[in-house]
Design a protein around this motif. Structure first.
Motif, short mmCIF file in Angstrom:
data_model
loop_
_atom_site.label_atom_id
_atom_site.label_comp_id
_atom_site.label_asym_id
_atom_site.label_seq_id
_atom_site.Cartn_x
_atom_site.Cartn_y
_atom_site.Cartn_z
N THR A 168 0.85 -1.19 0.00
CA THR A 168 0.00 0.00 0.00
C THR A 168 0.88 1.24 0.00
OG1 THR A 168 -1.49 -1.21 1.43
CG2 THR A 168 -1.91 1.13 1.16
N ASP A 169 0.66 2.11 -0.96
CA ASP A 169 1.36 3.38 -0.99
C ASP A 169 0.36 4.43 -0.50
OD1 ASP A 169 3.10 5.39 -1.42
OD2 ASP A 169 3.15 5.23 -3.61
N LYS A 170 0.60 4.96 0.70
CA LYS A 170 -0.37 5.91 1.27
C LYS A 170 -0.21 7.27 0.61
CE LYS A 170 -0.82 3.64 5.67
NZ LYS A 170 0.34 3.18 6.45
N LEU A 214 -2.79 10.79 4.26
CA LEU A 214 -2.66 10.17 5.57
C LEU A 214 -3.89 10.42 6.43
CD1 LEU A 214 1.05 10.97 6.41
CD2 LEU A 214 0.08 8.88 5.45
N GLU A 254 0.40 -2.08 6.01
CA GLU A 254 1.42 -1.93 4.97
C GLU A 254 1.05 -2.67 3.68
OE1 GLU A 254 3.91 -0.03 5.32
OE2 GLU A 254 3.77 0.33 7.48
N GLN A 256 7.10 2.82 3.33
CA GLN A 256 6.51 2.20 2.13
C GLN A 256 7.55 2.05 1.04
OE1 GLN A 256 4.60 5.16 3.05
NE2 GLN A 256 2.74 4.26 3.87
N GLU A 259 9.67 -0.84 1.80
CA GLU A 259 8.94 -2.09 1.55
C GLU A 259 8.83 -2.36 0.05
OE1 GLU A 259 7.10 -4.21 3.55
OE2 GLU A 259 7.52 -3.30 5.49
#
Lengths: 637, 245
Positions: free
Chosen positions: A403-405, A408, A441, B128, B131
């Motif tokens: 997951t690329d946030k 936020l 994540e 992120q 990751e």
């Protein structure tokens, strides 16, 4: 604008309320039974009529397969989300449900989606308000738990539309409560709202600053509330009954509902008494009785109550505040009446919570305040503005299932983010995007909101297209996506497949269907409206009769006018709205000359330099010299 | 996000720029000077949105005051009864206002944003990104700041040892104390770097007024270096915390 009432609605798990702003004070609108709370229960009665609220409650026991409660727990959810719910609640799903489809619940012979069932509750509240105002109500602010995700919010908005309401805003419940709290306290400072309701828990931390209510952090659990406490007690009773009486009534809907009613009564009693009794008549003439002490009760519910600690601490951390920096803690939701809950709040914040507000009503009252603000505001709300946040991070799935946030959690809304995409293969004309909501994540641990297909990308060499995708979370906390291929300037087509939502067409269809059912509603509303208009014109006429202009009419004219007046009075007593309208139009036409004479009086008085105030005294109330027809319905208010 | 190459078309806030869509008089950035109507969002950067120069030592109290004042005029609640085009613009404007406020009020985000505006490429140091790099097998550039080389080497040894012991279920208080000390030292460095960054802000702000292009470029490089070192330490502390869990 004051003529069309915008109401505030608290669509709760257990109870729902509708409120409005009565001058400077928000007030709950009672139902026909005189009660403020409308139980969020829907049932089919003996005549196959859908009934809602207190009247529907008895069917939970008598014909439990024809009644539904706590439907809010299923809003915006899919099959895989509700396995826990199905163990604890008697929801009867449709037999032919496909995976990925919006849930449908069986009530009697028919099946309904959760938004449709919620719409029945909303429609009841709308009716209550219409009866109260004597006119139509079409606009509303509806509250949702702060921790509701996009799908749950969308489902609530759909419910509003199906009920025939224009939902001006979805407001988070704790934030709404803070509006009601802050309305009469012009204080600046930090407020925490601890909201433990029937099915959901929210904690919000706000900064109050000269009328601005700025949410700095929010957290919660959309699966935590009084229902969970009830289920613990029910489980104990079922065990007892099996052990002591040798009866297994778990599959007996009527018995379970009797037990449920009894444990809820006991739970409420235990907030003020040291002990309470369960007393249930079981099938076969047997009786189940037991006593529960406050001590046992508190021990039993400790794990449930403790589940509020984590979210509360996280919200404080996100707000960058220590418990001691919170100036006041406001309690919302019926479950905060439980002494054990109050004790926990006191421990968490190191101060006694503010208990001056009715925890059942404060959310609806706050919704009414927000409705007033959206309607243009009044003296008391003029300086008030709500700045809320998105409770969950918005992300997109990238390579490797990560997951690329991009927005936020706790970002003030409206909020936006722009992402750029390109193609991987020569001539590729579409790009798939998976939108997620949550803090985890990995994409598979987050909530899938929707899969978008960006279509119509001009064919180019791989990597050449530059597609700009804009994600915007609006003031309702609902996501909007738009996309543009930058090299060609072409708007990319977006095909949205909401993961657990209704499509626009489905909502439209349900809206039409509900119109069929609502024909009777509609007719009644027309009668109410026509009568109100008749009253206005009759009042204007009786004023007109006092004016000198009345004497200037010929005696035939006077007689004819009075005949029309009698006709309207007679029509008004009936319930044929077309007949009332016809009589109104006839009286309108018949008093044209009187109107002209009255205008002349007013104008010549003005020309003579007589104060307009005096001249206006000759005119019907509410109408100035600029009115074309003093006994016609007012065009302005 | 506003891009750096739109510099030439930037709109000076507060000054008349285009005509108001509603009444036709010349307008200021967010509202018409004459009739007060909200205007479509102009392509400005976050500093411009608030009418601030592109400087970093920002008074956050002033920023907050401006944010509240603009919120009162731009928020969709204020336009609930307005025509749909105004509602759409209010949504655009207030989302930009919130995005700008969120970025500028945070000292690190503000610095990173300014560097990006100035055309500096920042390395993604988020969890992120790490990751993602791991998942895709990409090698992520992780240059160890030279002054940390020795410390990092030792710490990594300790962490390796700790992980090994954990697997065996052993407990070594002396090792934990070593790691705790190293962590404390890193946290001190982390805080010191923030002060270093603030010193660079002051240099930057002065150079914006009277510096040369070379000076500005040099300060940008300095800030980038501080941010990279800071990110590196932050990631390291995160690793330590994970290992200690």
């Amino acid at each position: 604008m004051s003529s069309d009432h915008i109401v505030g609605i608290d669509l709760g798990t257990t109870n729902s309320l509708v409120a409005y702003m009565q001058g400077d004070v928000p007030a709950v609108i009672p139902g026909e039974d005189g009660l403020n709370l409308v139980p969020s229960v829907v049932a089919l009665d003996e005549n196959n009529q859908m009934i809602v609220g207190n009247a529907a409650r008895k069917y939970l026991i008598e014909t439990s397969d024809r009644a539904v409660y706590s439907i809010k727990r299923l809003m915006g959810r899919g099959m895989e989300d509700i396995q826990e719910e199905l163990k604890l609640f008697p929801f009867r799903l449709a037999d032919d449900l496909l995976s990925g489809e919006v849930l449908r619940i069986r009530i009697g012979e028919r099946t309904y989606t959760p938004p449709e069932i919620s719409a029945l509750i909303l429609r009841q509240l709308k009716r209550n308000a219409e009866r109260f105002f004597g006119g139509p109500v079409t606009k509303a602010v509806i509250t949702v738990p702060a921790y509701f995700n996009d799908a749950q919010r969308q489902a609530t908005k759909d419910a509003g539309r199906i009920a025939g309401l224009d939902v001006l805003r979805l407001v988070n419940e704790p934030t709404a409560a803070s509006l009601a709290y802050g309305l009469d306290r012009r204080k600046n400072g930090v407020v925490a709202v601890y909201d433990l309701g029937g099915g959901t828990f929210d904690i919000s931390i706000l900064k109050l600053h000269d009328g601005i209510f700025e949410v700095v952090a929010t957290n919660g659990d959309t699966h935590l509330g009084g229902d969970d406490i009830d289920n613990l007690l029910i489980a104990i009773a079922l065990d007892d009954i099996r052990g002591d009486l040798g009866l297994d009534v778990r599959r007996n809907g009527e018995a379970v509902q009797r037990i449920r009613k009894s444990v809820i009564e006991a739970k409420i009693a235990l907030s003020s008494e040291p002990s309470a009794k369960l007393d249930v008549d079981l099938p076969g003439g047997k009786k189940y009785q037991r006593e529960i002490t406050r001590e046992m009760f508190e021990q039993l519910i400790q794990p449930v109550v403790d589940r509020t600690i984590g979210p509360t601490k996280q919200a404080l951390k996100d707000a960058g505040l220590k418990p001691g920096q919170v100036d006041e803690v406001v309690l919302v939701g019926g479950s905060t009446r439980i002494p054990k809950v109050r004790q926990l709040v006191q421990e968490l914040f190191g101060r006694a919570p503010h208990t001056g507000m009715n925890p059942d009503e404060v959310v609806a009252l706050g919704a009414a305040v927000q409705a007033n603000i959206l309607g243009g505001g009044s003296a008391i709300t003029k300086e008030m503005l709500l700045l809320d946040v998105t409770p969950l991070s918005l992300g997109i799935e990238v390579a490797g299932g990560v997951t690329d946030k991009i927005i936020l959690r706790n970002s003030t809304i409206p909020a936006s983010a722009t992402q750029y995409y390109t193609t991987q293969v020569d001539g590729q004309t579409s790009v798939a995007i998976h939108v997620l909501q949550g803090e985890r994540e990995l994409a598979r641990d987050c909530r899938s909101l929707a899969r978008f297909d960006l279509k119509g990308v001009p064919p180019m060499v791989a990597g050449m297209p530059r597609i700009e995708v804009r994600f915007l979370i609006d003031a309702n906390g609902i996501l909007h996506v738009s996309a543009r291929e930058q090299r060609s300037g072409k708007e990319a087509e977006i095909e949205v497949q909401p993961s657990y939502g209704l499509t626009d067409e489905q909502v439209e269809h349900m809206l039409l269907e509900s119109y069929d059912f609502a024909e009777e509603d509609f007719r009644q509303r027309q009668v109410i409206e026509a009568r109100r208009e008749a009253d206005t014109i009759l009042a204007a006429l009786s004023k007109g009769k006092q004016s000198p202009a009345w004497q200037e009419l010929s005696s035939e004219e006077r007689a004819k006018t009075e005949e029309l007046e009698r006709a309207l009075l007679a029509a008004k007593d009936g319930d044929d709205y077309a007949a009332i309208r016809k009589a109104i139009d006839a009286l309108n036409a018949g008093t044209m000359h009187l109107a002209e004479l009255m205008m002349d009086t007013a104008v010549s008085a003005a020309l003579k330099g007589k104060a307009m105030d005096g001249a206006e005294a000759d005119l019907p109330e509410g109408e100035g010299a600029q009115a074309g027809h003093p006994v016609a319905k007012a065009e302005f208010k | 996000m506003a891009n750096a190459d739109s510099k030439s078309s930037l709109i000076v806030p507060g000054e008349a720029t285009e005509r108001c869509w509603s009444c036709g008089t010349m307008r200021a950035q967010h509202f018409c000077n004459s009739c007060g109507k909200v205007q479509p969002a102009a392509p400005v950067d976050y500093f411009m949105f608030f009418g601030f120069p592109r400087k970093l030592d920002l008074d956050t109290a002033v920023l907050e005051k401006e944010f509240y004042a603009l919120s009162r005029r731009l928020h969709p609640d204020v336009f609930a009864q307005a025509e749909s085009v105004e509602r759409a613009w209010s949504l655009e404007q207030s989302s930009m206002l919130n995005d700008a406020y969120r970025t500028l009020k945070d000292p690190i985000k503000r610095t990173e944003y300014l560097l990006r505006l100035e055309g500096v490429e920042l390395e993604e140091q988020s969890k992120q990104a790490t990751e993602k790099a791991r998942a895709t097998g990409e090698l992520k550039k992780q240059v160890v700041p030279p002054d940390l080389l020795e410390e990092v080497f030792e710490l990594n040894m300790h962490l390796e040892e700790l992980r090994g012991q954990k697997e065996l279920g052993e407990d070594d208080p002396a090792l934990l104390e070593e790691i705790g000390k190293a962590k404390l030292s890193l946290e001190e460095k982390f805080d010191a770097l923030f002060n270093e960054l603030k010193a660079e802000w002051k240099k930057w702000d002065a150079a914006v007024d009277s510096g040369t292009e070379e000076q500005l470029a040099q300060i940008r490089d300095q800030m980038l270096d501080v941010l990279n070192r800071r990110n590196y330490i932050r990631n390291l502390v995160r690793d330590v915390n994970e290992a200690l869990e």
